[in-house]
Scaffold this motif. Structure first.
Motif, PDB file in Angstrom:
ATOM      1  N   TRP B   2       4.509  -0.315   8.678  1.00 19.61           N
ATOM      2  CA  TRP B   2       3.532   0.274   7.701  1.00 19.61           C
ATOM      3  C   TRP B   2       3.152   1.931   8.264  1.00 19.61           C
ATOM      4  N   ARG B   3       2.745   1.890   9.522  1.00 22.71           N
ATOM      5  CA  ARG B   3       2.530   3.113   9.981  1.00 22.71           C
ATOM      6  C   ARG B   3       3.414   4.215   9.612  1.00 22.71           C
ATOM      7  N   ASP B   4       4.717   3.735   9.949  1.00 27.33           N
ATOM      8  CA  ASP B   4       5.697   4.745   9.517  1.00 27.33           C
ATOM      9  C   ASP B   4       5.878   5.081   8.145  1.00 27.33           C
ATOM     10  N   ALA B   5       5.663   3.955   7.502  1.00 24.55           N
ATOM     11  CA  ALA B   5       5.621   4.218   5.758  1.00 24.55           C
ATOM     12  C   ALA B   5       4.665   5.078   5.350  1.00 24.55           C
ATOM     13  N   LEU B   6       3.448   4.998   6.013  1.00 25.61           N
ATOM     14  CA  LEU B   6       2.129   6.025   5.534  1.00 25.61           C
ATOM     15  C   LEU B   6       2.492   7.399   5.839  1.00 25.61           C
ATOM     16  N   ASP B  12       5.997  13.288   2.257  1.00 23.18           N
ATOM     17  CA  ASP B  12       6.593  13.391   0.875  1.00 23.18           C
ATOM     18  C   ASP B  12       5.548  13.852  -0.168  1.00 23.18           C
ATOM     19  N   LEU B  13       4.253  13.189  -0.113  1.00 25.01           N
ATOM     20  CA  LEU B  13       3.245  13.740  -1.180  1.00 25.01           C
ATOM     21  C   LEU B  13       2.751  14.992  -0.779  1.00 25.01           C
ATOM     22  N   ARG B  14       2.550  15.249   0.317  1.00 22.21           N
ATOM     23  CA  ARG B  14       2.001  16.751   0.863  1.00 22.21           C
ATOM     24  C   ARG B  14       3.135  17.577   0.191  1.00 22.21           C
ATOM     25  N   GLY B  93      10.598   1.541   7.341  1.00 16.12           N
ATOM     26  CA  GLY B  93       9.201   2.190   7.040  1.00 16.12           C
ATOM     27  C   GLY B  93       9.590   3.185   6.166  1.00 16.12           C
ATOM     28  N   ILE B  94      10.591   3.938   6.518  1.00 14.22           N
ATOM     29  CA  ILE B  94      11.012   5.362   5.584  1.00 14.22           C
ATOM     30  C   ILE B  94      11.010   4.983   4.437  1.00 14.22           C
TER      31      ILE B  94
END
Lengths: 270, 222
Positions: B2-6, B12-14, B93-94
């Motif tokens: 989950w941490r990797d996902a975040l 990506d969003l940045r 996660g990725i």
């Protein structure tokens, strides 16, 4: 697979298909409701069965076996590819024969019925697989990519099936494989129908084995061409008297990458 | 995981926030699609209102293709994909991170398109919650299926033409169920609308699971 066995399957497919044609066109009676049109029943369901269940089921199983580390081998990849390719042909034939049947019985060539729509979608899905396969890549990379694509597409099949089913349904229900497994047609017609399934499945298997063999030979030709051109370059270099640097290895590997440096080496020796 | 996902979603969003490609290219494209659909249908308000749910979802579908292409285009730079692979982040996660980023972008886009169909086509939705749930479920499915195929075609020279061919047939059930659910929401026919959610939910779950399971081999294949 031994050539004899493959030839045997081919002959069996030919004989059983010929028998189906004979029984379907001359021996069986026309139907009371559909007349001679009913003879399409000896073609269309068997083709559809091979395309929608055998071909795509086989390709999904092969892709899974390829991705699973313990059974990973290019054998599964080639088999999956062969089965999808033949499956696409059968899938297209399913649509064509269905369309020919639909025009006189339903009055239209095409209708947005559930089964037609999902069959057409399936065709497009697996055309995508073939398109992906044509993208040049190293065999292992391509195999993994295609295996994933086949599985991801396969996951979609039941969802497509249910969504389209809810959307609309006009096609008649399954005749042979209905729940109680008692075929609703009789006598010579039932036997011919059964034989058509055997014949077309044999034809399908034969085509897949041939297609598999072509795939193997294509890889072999690729490797041999590479070795031949490597040998030619070395010979060229020897002729001009300049020994290629570094000294030729005992066996040029069947990798794609050494081909270019070898050529360059020969060129620089001139 | 989950941490990797975040981390990946944040990255990506940045990038999207700074480059504004989604804002200035994908979003206008979606709105443009709505206007073009209206031209194709002719000016009759009745016809437009009937077609509105389908057009909304078609616009979303096309934007999904663009958004996933974009999601992998930002990683096309020199060695970025290898860097991501070597980073030691969990492939699952990725995948979840990239899908989440696409999800956020598509959800924002759907809000704008919703306003678009309301204003341009004069659509009024009676069961708003139904439309919202349909959007949420469909968008989970669209973003995860999109990211799976984006990864599959990333790095290929033919990706621009290959991705739509691969992904649009896969997304067809979403288009179907999404627009049926929206029609039901417009008419206030809740029970039939809920039925269509039962297509959208398994689709979302299936492709989330496929992505989590297969993203590792997918990355290696790229």
């Amino acid at each position: 697979m031994s050539p004899a066995l493959r030839r045997g399957i081919g002959v069996a497919a030919l004989v059983s298909t010929a028998a189906t044609v004979w029984l379907g066109l001359w021996v069986t009676p026309p139907s009371t409701q559909q007349g001679n049109l009913v003879r399409l029943v000896y073609l269309h369901p068997a083709i559809a069965w091979d395309a929608l269940y055998v071909a795509f089921g086989l390709s999904a199983v092969c892709s899974l076996l390829y991705l699973w580390r313990r059974t990973r081998s290019l054998f599964w990849d080639r088999l999956a590819a062969a089965s999808v390719e033949v499956g696409v042909v059968f899938n297209a034939l399913t649509l064509v024969t269905g369309s020919i049947w639909g025009r006189p019985t339903w009055g239209v060539w095409w209708t947005w019925d559930a089964r037609l729509t999902s069959t057409a979608l399936l065709l497009v899905l697996f055309l995508g697989y073939l398109a992906l396969r044509r993208v040049p890549a190293e065999p292992e990379v391509r195999a993994r990519r295609c295996a994933v694509a086949a599985l991801v597409a396969f996951v979609d099949v039941p969802i497509v099936h249910f969504s389209v089913n809810w959307w609309q349904t006009l096609h008649q229900n399954a005749t042979v494989l209905n729940a109680d497994l008692s075929p609703r047609i009789h006598g010579s017609m039932a036997w011919t129908l059964l034989l058509s399934f055997v014949a077309l499945t044999l034809a399908f298997v034969w085509m897949v084995t041939v297609r598999y063999r072509i795939e193997v030979m294509r890889d072999q030709v690729g490797e041999e061409e590479l070795e031949v051109s490597l040998a030619e370059r070395w010979a060229e270099a020897e002729l001009t008297g300049a020994p290629p640097v570094p000294a030729p290895g005992p066996s040029p590997e069947a990798e794609v990458s050494p081909a270019v440096p070898a050529g360059e080496r020969a060129g620089s020796g001139r | 995981m989950w941490r990797d996902a975040l981390l990946v979603a944040g990255k990506d969003l940045r990038i999207e926030l700074r480059s504004r490609v989604a804002l200035w290219q994908v979003l206008p494209f979606a709105v443009l699609a709505l206007v073009l659909f209206a031209f194709a249908l002719g000016p009759s308000p009745v016809a437009m209102r009937r077609a509105a749910p389908g057009l909304f979802w078609l616009a979303v579908l096309f934007s999904t293709v663009l958004a996933t292409q974009r999601s992998f285009a930002v990683e096309a730079g020199e060695g970025t994909r290898d860097g991501l692979r070597l980073s030691g982040l969990d492939p699952a996660g990725i995948f979840l991170g990239k899908a989440a980023a696409v999800f956020v972008q598509l959800a924002a886009l759907e809000l704008v398109l919703w306003a678009g169909v309301t204003l341009l086509f004069g659509v009024r939705i009676h069961a708003t919650w139904l439309a919202v749930i349909a959007c949420l479920l469909a968008t989970v499915g669209l973003s995860s299926a999109g990211v799976v195929y984006g990864a599959l075609s990333a790095g290929l020279r033919v990706r621009e033409t290959l991705l739509p061919l691969l992904v649009l047939p896969i997304l067809a059930p979403v288009l179907l169920a999404g627009s049926r659910a929206w029609s039901a929401a417009i008419d206030g026919a809740v029970s039939s609308g809920v039925g269509w959610l039962r297509i959208l939910a398994p689709f979302a779950v299936a492709y989330l699971a496929v992505g989590v399971a297969l993203y590792g081999p997918l990355q290696e294949a790229g």
